[in-house]
Every structure is written in structure tokens, then in C-alpha cells.
Design an enzyme around this catalytic site. Structure first.
Site, PDB file in Angstrom:
ATOM      1  N   THR A   1      64.842  19.841  28.641  1.00 62.24           N
ATOM      2  CA  THR A   1      63.904  21.140  28.734  1.00 62.24           C
ATOM      3  C   THR A   1      62.325  20.584  28.450  1.00 62.24           C
ATOM      4  O   THR A   1      62.066  19.602  27.653  1.00 62.24           O
ATOM      5  CB  THR A   1      64.294  22.111  27.815  1.00 62.24           C
TER       6      THR A   1
ATOM      7  N   ARG B   1      75.025  30.717  33.876  1.00 61.09           N
ATOM      8  CA  ARG B   1      74.854  30.416  32.493  1.00 61.09           C
ATOM      9  C   ARG B   1      73.466  30.367  32.214  1.00 61.09           C
ATOM     10  O   ARG B   1      72.602  29.542  32.880  1.00 61.09           O
ATOM     11  CB  ARG B   1      75.503  29.253  32.151  1.00 61.09           C
ATOM     12  N   VAL B   2      72.990  31.440  31.239  1.00 59.45           N
ATOM     13  CA  VAL B   2      71.441  31.253  30.916  1.00 59.45           C
ATOM     14  C   VAL B   2      71.679  30.933  29.454  1.00 59.45           C
ATOM     15  O   VAL B   2      72.357  31.454  28.637  1.00 59.45           O
ATOM     16  CB  VAL B   2      71.089  32.797  31.116  1.00 59.45           C
ATOM     17  N   GLY B   3      70.692  30.014  29.153  1.00 63.15           N
ATOM     18  CA  GLY B   3      70.716  29.306  27.726  1.00 63.15           C
ATOM     19  C   GLY B   3      69.749  30.287  26.853  1.00 63.15           C
ATOM     20  O   GLY B   3      69.473  31.250  27.300  1.00 63.15           O
ATOM     21  N   ASP B   4      69.191  29.339  26.087  1.00 63.31           N
ATOM     22  CA  ASP B   4      68.231  30.011  25.121  1.00 63.31           C
ATOM     23  C   ASP B   4      66.605  29.857  25.587  1.00 63.31           C
ATOM     24  O   ASP B   4      66.031  30.778  25.290  1.00 63.31           O
ATOM     25  CB  ASP B   4      67.920  29.020  23.691  1.00 63.31           C
TER      26      ASP B   4
ATOM     27  N   THR C   1      64.176  23.270  21.975  1.00 60.63           N
ATOM     28  CA  THR C   1      64.998  22.586  22.996  1.00 60.63           C
ATOM     29  C   THR C   1      66.193  22.219  22.303  1.00 60.63           C
ATOM     30  O   THR C   1      66.238  22.020  21.171  1.00 60.63           O
ATOM     31  CB  THR C   1      64.280  21.360  23.365  1.00 60.63           C
ATOM     32  N   GLY C   2      67.328  21.983  23.086  1.00 65.30           N
ATOM     33  CA  GLY C   2      68.553  21.482  22.438  1.00 65.30           C
ATOM     34  C   GLY C   2      69.678  22.545  23.005  1.00 65.30           C
ATOM     35  O   GLY C   2      69.506  22.811  24.127  1.00 65.30           O
ATOM     36  N   HIS C   3      70.880  22.303  22.249  1.00 67.35           N
ATOM     37  CA  HIS C   3      71.940  23.176  22.667  1.00 67.35           C
ATOM     38  C   HIS C   3      71.891  24.663  22.776  1.00 67.35           C
ATOM     39  O   HIS C   3      71.957  25.267  21.690  1.00 67.35           O
ATOM     40  CB  HIS C   3      73.313  22.742  21.931  1.00 67.35           C
ATOM     41  N   GLY C   4      71.458  25.135  23.844  1.00 65.82           N
ATOM     42  CA  GLY C   4      71.151  26.508  24.052  1.00 65.82           C
ATOM     43  C   GLY C   4      72.026  27.660  23.417  1.00 65.82           C
ATOM     44  O   GLY C   4      71.467  28.429  22.959  1.00 65.82           O
TER      45      GLY C   4
HETATM   46  N1  ASP Z   1      67.742  24.744  25.681  1.00 66.82           N
HETATM   47  C1  ASP Z   1      68.376  24.159  27.023  1.00 66.82           C
HETATM   48  C2  ASP Z   1      69.446  24.971  27.377  1.00 66.82           C
HETATM   49  O1  ASP Z   1      70.338  25.286  26.509  1.00 66.82           O
HETATM   50  C3  ASP Z   1      68.527  22.674  27.165  1.00 66.82           C
HETATM   51  C4  ASP Z   1      67.548  21.987  26.534  1.00 66.82           C
HETATM   52  O2  ASP Z   1      66.832  22.271  25.656  1.00 66.82           O
HETATM   53  O3  ASP Z   1      67.497  20.765  26.796  1.00 66.82           O
HETATM   54  O4  ASP Z   1      69.744  25.399  28.480  1.00 66.82           O
END
Ligand code: ASP
Length: 327
Positions: free
Chosen positions: A186, A214-217, A237-240
Site C-alpha cells: 500500500t 474484501r475491503v481492508g483498513d 499500512t499493514g494487515h488491514g
Molecule cells: N492495509 C492494506 C490492506 O489490508 C494492505 C497494506 O497496507 O499493504 O488492504
């Protein structure tokens, strides 16, 4: 465990309200060596693009949009061109932008054929009374304002198609064990302009092989990004799913509101996310007084910042290179 190590890269305190600051990230994950140099080049370029806007007297909002657009146009990053593919092998992108002066925000989620989702998010903010438009609705809106669309295939990079094929068999593993830290980068930006306003933006293709829809953060206000002139601007950024559970951007700024520094607030919040929901990630932040911070709990995060005439950047924990920019 890996996420218990918080890599704080930089924190600077400044007094002058007239200085501008631009900070960008290109995603927190285990960036492989073959992508390391291009990722760093991409974030350096993006930070300079955003900084040019600020130095020309432009707003923080214009600067974060310009910086994120440059990374959406760069196939090295998982946003716009180069976005990751979902379980069905399709592009579904999310983006948000937020103005710290007014708390106005716009976001889009699960959009397919837009080159620069961050600009569509900005249009949602400026041309509608809504905050987040999703999927078909977002595309219908793009059409209604005459925003150009592209065939979705043109957004798919050769690298991503190959990686998608390669990891096909591991869908369940990737989703269940995010901290294998595969395949997500991201992009995001935060800025402070010469009027003392802050803004943020985040854009992503999400996590490779995510479920359709699926929609993340990233496009969720308070999770993937937040900006408020009273405290600062953050892009995550990271695990949504982990970031959503702890509303990471807002969590960081809530510590700031209680008087903690940006650096401590970012560290505490990432540690909390690791301890509470076992999630890894990263954040960049800027405050109205000119502090800025970069922190991550993943193996690497490409980041760059322009502070005055100095370009700072890094990728590995603790790294902070500096280049003097021509005046
Ligand atoms: N946060 C993003 C998501 O989960 C992925 C990312 O930050 O790389 O969609």
C-alpha cells in the site's frame, strides 16, 4: 515475535509553523531484495513530488494527492498500476484522502478501472456529501464526473500476474497467517503545508488473494488514515483486519491528544496492535508543529520525507539516509 520489535526511524521536533513537511510510505511488508532499490527510488520520487507542491505554496491536500498519484502510477507499488489481484484474479482498489483543517474526507473501495483511486476519493470528498463510495457506485460516480476509466487489465503488472500465479496455492495460508508478510505494499502520504494545515492519503490494491469484495483498513476513516489539525495526520499500512480492529490512525492521534509525542504514540499503538490482535504494520505521521515520525513492525517499510531542503529515506529498521536537495 516479530511485531514486538518496533522500528522507529525518525522523529524531529520543529518550531517554525512556516516549514513544510512531506512524508510518504510505500507499504510495510517483507520487501524482497529485488524490489528494494526500486521501492526506495519510488518513495523518494513521490516525496519530492509532494514537496514540490508544498514549496510552491500548495496545500497539504494537493501535496498528498500528488505524492500518492505518483506511486499509483508506479508499477512497483500495490496501488493503481501494479495493484495486487484478489482471489478471482481481479483488481479491486481502495483509497482515502482527508483534510485536517475541516475533517472532510473522501474514500472509494473495491474500484476496478480507475488509474488514480486517490483522485476519485478526493472527488467524493469535494463533489458529494458522502464519505465513502464503493464498487459499482464509485465507478458510476467516476463516470458521472467524467473521470477517465481504463481497461482493468492495463493496471495489472507483469510482476503481479506472476506473483498471483505463484501464490495461488497458498491463499488460505496468506489470509490466516498474515505475518508471513507477503504481497502488500500500500502507499500513503502525510503533509504539513505552509498555512499549518495537515492532510493524509492512502491507496492500495489490498492483500493478494483477498476475498472478492474484501475491503481492508485503507479507505476506512480512522483506520487507514486520519487527519486533524488539532493533533496531526497519519497514513497506515499493514494487515488491514488488524488495523481496523484497533482503528490504528485514530489510536495514534488519540495518544497525541493526550500529550504524547508522535513517535511514542506511533510506537505504543503498533505495539498494542501486535499484542492485542497479533497484527503487524507501519505508520507515517506529521503534526501541525512540524514533528514527523515513521514506525513499523514489519521486516521493512520503504519511506521518504522531505523536511526543509533535506530528503530523508530508509527501508530497513533504524535506517535513515539523508540527501541535501538543491535549493
Ligand atoms: N492495509 C492494506 C490492506 O489490508 C494492505 C497494506 O497496507 O499493504 O488492504
Amino acid at each position: 515475535m516479530r511485531w514486538r520489535q518496533i522500528h522507529l526511524v525518525q522523529w524531529v521536533e520543529r518550531d517554525s509553523k512556516m516549514s513544510t513537511i512531506m512524508v510518504v510510505h510505500g507499504g510495510a511488508w517483507a520487501i524482497p531484495d529485488e524490489l528494494a532499490e526500486s521501492s526506495v527510488d519510488g518513495v523518494k520520487f513521490a516525496a519530492c513530488e509532494g514537496s514540490k507542491v508544498l514549496k510552491g505554496g500548495g496545500s497539504a491536500l494537493d501535496a498528498v494527492e500528488a505524492a500518492v498519484r505518483s506511486m499509483e502510477d508506479n508499477t512497483e507499488f500495490n496501488a493503481g498500476h501494479g495493484a495486487t489481484l484478489n482471489a478471482a484474479g481481479e483488481v479491486e482498489m481502495d483509497a482515502i484522502i482527508m483534510d485536517g483543517k475541516t475533517l472532510s474526507s473522501g474514500a472509494v473501495s473495491a474500484v476496478k478501472n480507475i488509474t488514480n483511486p486517490v483522485s476519485l476519493a478526493r472527488a467524493v470528498m469535494e463533489k458529494t456529501t458522502n464519505v465513502n463510495l464503493t464498487s459499482r457506485g464509485a465507478n458510476l460516480f467516476a463516470e458521472s464526473i467524467g473521470m477517465a476509466t481504463v481497461p482493468t487489465d492495463t493496471l495489472v503488472s507483469v510482476y503481479e500476474r506472476k506473483e498471483w500465479e505463484r501464490h495461488k496455492a497458498y491463499v488460505t495460508g496468506v489470509m490466516e497467517d498474515f505475518n508471513s508478510q507477503w504481497a502488500h505494499d500500500t502507499v500513503g502520504a502525510v503533509a504539513l503545508d505552509c498555512a499549518g494545515n495537515v492532510a493524509c492519503a492512502t491507496s492500495t490494491g489490498g492483500i493478494r488473494h483477498k476475498m472478492v469484495g474484501r475491503v481492508g483498513d485503507s479507505p476506512i476513516i480512522g483506520s487507514g488514515a486520519y487527519a486533524d489539525n488539532f493533533t496531526g495526520a497519519v497514513s497506515c499500512t499493514g494487515h488491514g483486519e488488524s488495523i481496523l480492529k484497533v482503528t490504528l490512525a485514530r489510536l495514534i492521534l488519540s495518544h497525541v491528544a493526550q500529550g504524547k509525542s508522535l513517535a511514542d504514540s506511533s510506537q505504543l499503538s503498533l505495539k498494542y496492535m501486535g499484542d492485542r490482535v497479533q497484527g503487524a504494520g507501519g505508520a507515517i505521521a506529521v503534526s501541525p508543529s512540524g514533528q514527523w515520525a515513521v514506525a513499523f513492525t514489519t521486516v521493512r517499510m520503504a519511506w521518504a520525507a522531505v523536511d526543509g531542503d533535506v530528503l530523508c529515506y530508509g527501508l530497513n529498521p533504524g535506517e535513515r539516509f539523508k540527501e541535501q536537495l538543491a535549493q
